[in-house]
Design a protein around this motif. Structure first.
Motif, PDB file in Angstrom:
ATOM      1  N   LEU A  61       0.821  -1.206   0.000  1.00 46.51           N
ATOM      2  CA  LEU A  61       0.000   0.000   0.000  1.00 46.51           C
ATOM      3  C   LEU A  61       0.860   1.263   0.000  1.00 46.51           C
ATOM      4  O   LEU A  61       0.543   2.251  -0.673  1.00 46.51           O
ATOM      5  CB  LEU A  61      -0.941  -0.009   1.207  1.00 46.51           C
ATOM      6  N   ASP A  62       1.961   1.240   0.754  1.00 47.15           N
ATOM      7  CA  ASP A  62       2.868   2.379   0.768  1.00 47.15           C
ATOM      8  C   ASP A  62       3.478   2.597  -0.618  1.00 47.15           C
ATOM      9  O   ASP A  62       3.562   3.728  -1.106  1.00 47.15           O
ATOM     10  CB  ASP A  62       3.970   2.134   1.796  1.00 47.15           C
ATOM     11  N   CYS A  63       3.877   1.505  -1.230  1.00 46.11           N
ATOM     12  CA  CYS A  63       4.488   1.586  -2.564  1.00 46.11           C
ATOM     13  C   CYS A  63       3.473   2.126  -3.574  1.00 46.11           C
ATOM     14  O   CYS A  63       3.793   2.999  -4.395  1.00 46.11           O
ATOM     15  CB  CYS A  63       4.964   0.190  -2.963  1.00 46.11           C
ATOM     16  N   ALA A  64       2.247   1.595  -3.554  1.00 45.57           N
ATOM     17  CA  ALA A  64       1.206   2.055  -4.479  1.00 45.57           C
ATOM     18  C   ALA A  64       0.888   3.527  -4.259  1.00 45.57           C
ATOM     19  O   ALA A  64       0.673   4.289  -5.218  1.00 45.57           O
ATOM     20  CB  ALA A  64      -0.043   1.206  -4.306  1.00 45.57           C
ATOM     21  N   ALA A  65       0.866   3.974  -2.998  1.00 45.65           N
ATOM     22  CA  ALA A  65       0.566   5.378  -2.696  1.00 45.65           C
ATOM     23  C   ALA A  65       1.659   6.296  -3.234  1.00 45.65           C
ATOM     24  O   ALA A  65       1.387   7.375  -3.769  1.00 45.65           O
ATOM     25  CB  ALA A  65       0.410   5.560  -1.182  1.00 45.65           C
ATOM     26  N   ALA A 101      -5.452  -1.532  -5.030  1.00 46.99           N
ATOM     27  CA  ALA A 101      -4.661  -0.305  -4.915  1.00 46.99           C
ATOM     28  C   ALA A 101      -3.430  -0.371  -5.807  1.00 46.99           C
ATOM     29  O   ALA A 101      -3.058   0.621  -6.462  1.00 46.99           O
ATOM     30  CB  ALA A 101      -4.254  -0.092  -3.455  1.00 46.99           C
ATOM     31  N   ALA A 102      -2.782  -1.526  -5.835  1.00 44.33           N
ATOM     32  CA  ALA A 102      -1.610  -1.692  -6.688  1.00 44.33           C
ATOM     33  C   ALA A 102      -1.989  -1.559  -8.160  1.00 44.33           C
ATOM     34  O   ALA A 102      -1.304  -0.894  -8.944  1.00 44.33           O
ATOM     35  CB  ALA A 102      -0.952  -3.034  -6.418  1.00 44.33           C
ATOM     36  N   LEU A 103      -3.085  -2.210  -8.552  1.00 44.01           N
ATOM     37  CA  LEU A 103      -3.530  -2.136  -9.945  1.00 44.01           C
ATOM     38  C   LEU A 103      -3.865  -0.701 -10.358  1.00 44.01           C
ATOM     39  O   LEU A 103      -3.508  -0.256 -11.452  1.00 44.01           O
ATOM     40  CB  LEU A 103      -4.748  -3.043 -10.149  1.00 44.01           C
ATOM     41  N   GLN A 104      -4.545   0.010  -9.499  1.00 42.34           N
ATOM     42  CA  GLN A 104      -4.925   1.384  -9.812  1.00 42.34           C
ATOM     43  C   GLN A 104      -3.692   2.254 -10.037  1.00 42.34           C
ATOM     44  O   GLN A 104      -3.617   3.034 -10.998  1.00 42.34           O
ATOM     45  CB  GLN A 104      -5.781   1.955  -8.681  1.00 42.34           C
TER      46      GLN A 104
END
Length: 515
Positions: A61-65, A101-104
C-alpha cells in the motif's frame, strides 16, 4: 530534446522531495530509505507464503501510494519495481483492497510513463525473465546511488528510463490482470512458478504439500484444460507425476484412478490419424521428473509457450520447434504411453497378484525349498529389492499350507524379511496379503517361556543367510563360519520367536495399509 534526452537519468536527489515516509529529508536520506525498502521488498518476495501480521500489505500500500502520488515522476521506476517484486504476495493472499490499490497505481503510471520520450533503442524490461524478479531489489540499491559500482550489462539510464518503467508496469499489470495490456515479455503467471516449485520438491522426494492432493490437482488441471496446447502441456505434467505415482510411493489407489481418468478424458480429444512428421522429428523429452514437469507447466500457458520459443531461437534454434513439441499425434502417443503405465501399475500395486509362477524358482523337482536362493534373497541388500514382493507374497501364502516346521520357519522369515527389503515399500495388495498371515501368527497362543536355551536367530547380521540355509538343510550346508551365529532347531521353530517376528511385521505393515 526533452529533459529525459539531455540530462542523466533521474536520481533521488533530482526529485525535489525529501519525503520518504521516515520523517527525514535530503538526498542521502532518500537513498537510504529506498535501499531499506528494497531489503523489505526482497523479504516480501521470498516470504510471501508465510504468515504475517499485515506488514506485507502495508509495504504494498505504501508503494502504491508513492507511485500514485507521482505516477510519471523520476522515481516512478522505484515504486514500480517494488510492485513487481510484490506480485507473488498480491497473487497469494493479500488483504482487502491491497491488490486493487496496486492495480490502480499501475494503470495510472503506465500511460504517464509511456508518453514520455527517450533516446534508447531498447530497454531492459524487454528481456526481463521472471527468474530475475528476485534480483530487482538488489539492483535497485545500486540504481538509486550513483556512488555505487554498476555491474549490469545495461546502463543505469536505460533502467531508470520512463519507458522502461512503463514496461515493468505492464509486466506487473499482465501478471495481476492477465490480458489487460500488450507489449510485455512472455512469462509464466505466479501460480505456474509456484506449481513448478511444489512439483520439483515433491518429485525430488521432499514434498512441501500433501503428496496425494498435489498429484490429484495435476489430474484436475488436465481435465479442466480446454485449449489443445494447454492440454498438451498438462499431459506432459501428468506423465511426470505418473512416474512418482507408480513408483510405490503412493499408497492410495484413488490417486492413480484420478490420473487414469484424466488421461482417458484428455485422449478422447486426440486425432485418430498419424501426423506427417518424419519418424525421428519428435523430440526426446526429459526423463528427469522435475524437469519433465517444469517443461509441461511451461507449455501449459500461452506465456510459457512464447517464452519457450523465444529462448529456443535465442539459443540458435536449439530444441524442437513449438509446432513439433505440441504435435497432437506426438502428445497422444505420450498420453497413451503414460496411461498404459498407470493402468499396469495400478493392477500391480493394488490388484490381486498371482505368484504361482515363482514355484519353479523357489522349489526343486521334489517340492523342497530352494533354500540357497531363498536365503540369498532375504539378505538385506538393495540387489534383492527386485525379488522382494513376489517372494514375500509367495512365502506368506505357502506358509499357510506348509506342514514341515523347518519349512514354516523359513517361509515366515522370508515373508517378514522381504517386506523390509521392498523399496520404497511393498505394494498395498502385497502388504495386505502378508499382513493377514502375520496377524494370524501373532495371535496364536505362545508358551510362557522358550523351550530352548540358546537365543533366537538374529535376522539382520551378515551371516544370517548361511545360518538359515544350514538350519533348513544341514546335510547340504555346513555350520556357519562363526559358531555364535548358529542356532539349534528349537530356537528357529520356537512359537515365541514366531510370535515376536510376526508382531513386528504387523506393526510395520499396518502403517502401510491404513487409510
Amino acid at each position: 530534446m526533452t529533459t529525459n534526452e539531455t540530462s542523466p537519468a533521474a536520481r533521488p536527489d533530482d526529485t525535489g522531495s525529501g519525503k520518504t515516509g521516515c520523517g527525514n529529508s535530503g538526498s542521502d536520506t532518500i537513498v537510504g530509505d529506498i535501499q531499506n525498502l528494497a531489503v523489505a521488498w526482497e523479504k516480501l518476495h521470498y516470504e510471501y507464503e508465510e504468515y504475517h501480521d499485515g506488514s506485507h500489505d502495508r509495504l504494498v500500500l505504501d508503494c502504491a501510494a508513492r507511485l500514485g502520488a507521482d505516477p510519471g515522476g523520476p522515481l516512478a521506476y522505484v515504486w514500480i519495481f517494488g510492485l513487481v517484486v510484490a506480485v507473488p504476495h498480491l497473487s497469494w493472499v493479500p488483504g482487502d483492497g491491497v491488490k486493487e490499490a496496486a492495480l490502480q497505481a499501475l494503470r495510472v503510471a503506465e500511460p504517464a510513463l509511456s508518453a514520455q520520450d527517450c533516446v534508447h533503442d531498447s530497454h531492459p524490461y524487454e528481456m526481463h525473465d521472471a527468474e530475475e524478479d528476485e534480483e530487482l531489489p538488489g539492483w535497485l540499491i545500486d540504481l538509486v546511488d550513483d556512488t555505487q559500482e554498476w555491474y549490469e550489462d545495461r546502463p543505469r539510464d536505460e533502467w531508470r528510463c520512463p519507458r522502461n518503467a512503463a514496461g515493468f508496469a505492464r509486466i506487473a499489470l499482465d501478471l495481476l490482470d492477465p490480458g489487460s495490456v500488450s507489449d510485455v515479455p512472455p512469462r509464466l503467471p505466479p501460480e505456474a512458478n509456484a506449481t513448478i516449485d511444489t512439483l520439483s520438491a515433491l518429485l525430488e522426494g521432499y514434498p512441501k504439500t500433501d503428496v496425494y492432493d498435489e498429484i490429484e490437482e495435476q489430474a484436475r488441471a488436465l481435465r479442466s484444460a480446454e485449449d489443445p496446447d494447454d492440454r498438451a502441456g498438462r499431459i506432459m505434467v501428468v506423465r511426470a507425476v505418473g512416474w512418482y505415482a507408480t513408483s510405490g510411493m503412493v499408497r492410495h489407489k484413488g490417486v492413480l484412478d484420478e490420473l487414469i481418468e484424466a488421461l482417458e478424458e484428455a485422449l478422447s480429444h486426440s486425432p485418430a490419424d498419424p501426423c506427417e512428421h518424419a519418424w525421428d522429428a519428435h523430440p526426446l523429452l526429459p526423463n528427469f521428473a522435475p524437469e519433465a514437469a517444469r517443461l509441461g507447466i511451461e507449455l501449459s500457458y500461452p506465456g510459457g509457450r512464447l517464452r519457450y520459443e523465444r529462448q529456443r531461437t535465442e539459443q540458435g534454434d536449439h530444441g524442437a520447434p513449438l509446432e513439433i513439441m505440441l504435435c497432437p499425434a506426438f502428445i497422444a502417443g505420450l498420453g497413451q504411453e503414460s496411461l498404459t503405465q498407470l493402468r499396469t501399475s495400478r493392477d500391480r500395486l493394488f490388484g490381486p497378484r498371482d505368484v504361482s509362477h515363482v514355484d519353479a524358482e523357489y522349489l526343486d523337482a521334489g517340492g523342497r525349498l530352494q533354500i540357497e536362493k531363498i536365503a540369498q534373497r532375504v539378505e538385506f541388500t538393495s540387489r534383492n529389492e527386485q525379488y522382494a514382493e513376489d517372494l514375500g507374497l509367495w512365502a506368506a501364502r505357502r506358509f499357510e499350507h506348509a506342514d514341515s516346521a523347518r519349512e514354516r520357519a523359513v517361509l515366515l522369515l522370508a515373508a517378514y524379511q522381504t517386506m523390509q527389503i521392498a523399496y520404497p515399500a511393498p505394494a498395498r495388495s502385497v502388504a495386505e496379503d502378508v499382513l493377514r498371515v502375520l496377524r494370524t501368527v501373532a495371535a496364536a497362543p505362545r508358551p510362557a517361556e522358550c523351550a530352548h536355551d540358546d537365543a533366537h536367530p538374529q535376522l539382520r547380521y551378515a551371516g544370517f543367510r548361511h545360518a538359515m540355509a544350514h538350519f533348513y538343510a544341514p546335510e547340504d550346508f555346513p555350520t556357519p563360519e562363526k559358531p555364535d551365529q548358529a542356532r539349534g532347531e528349537a530356537a528357529w521353530i520356537c512359537p515365541r520367536f514366531f510370535g515376536e517376528v510376526a508382531e513386528e511385521g504387523v506393526r510395520n505393515l499396518e502403517v502401510l495399509v491404513t487409510d
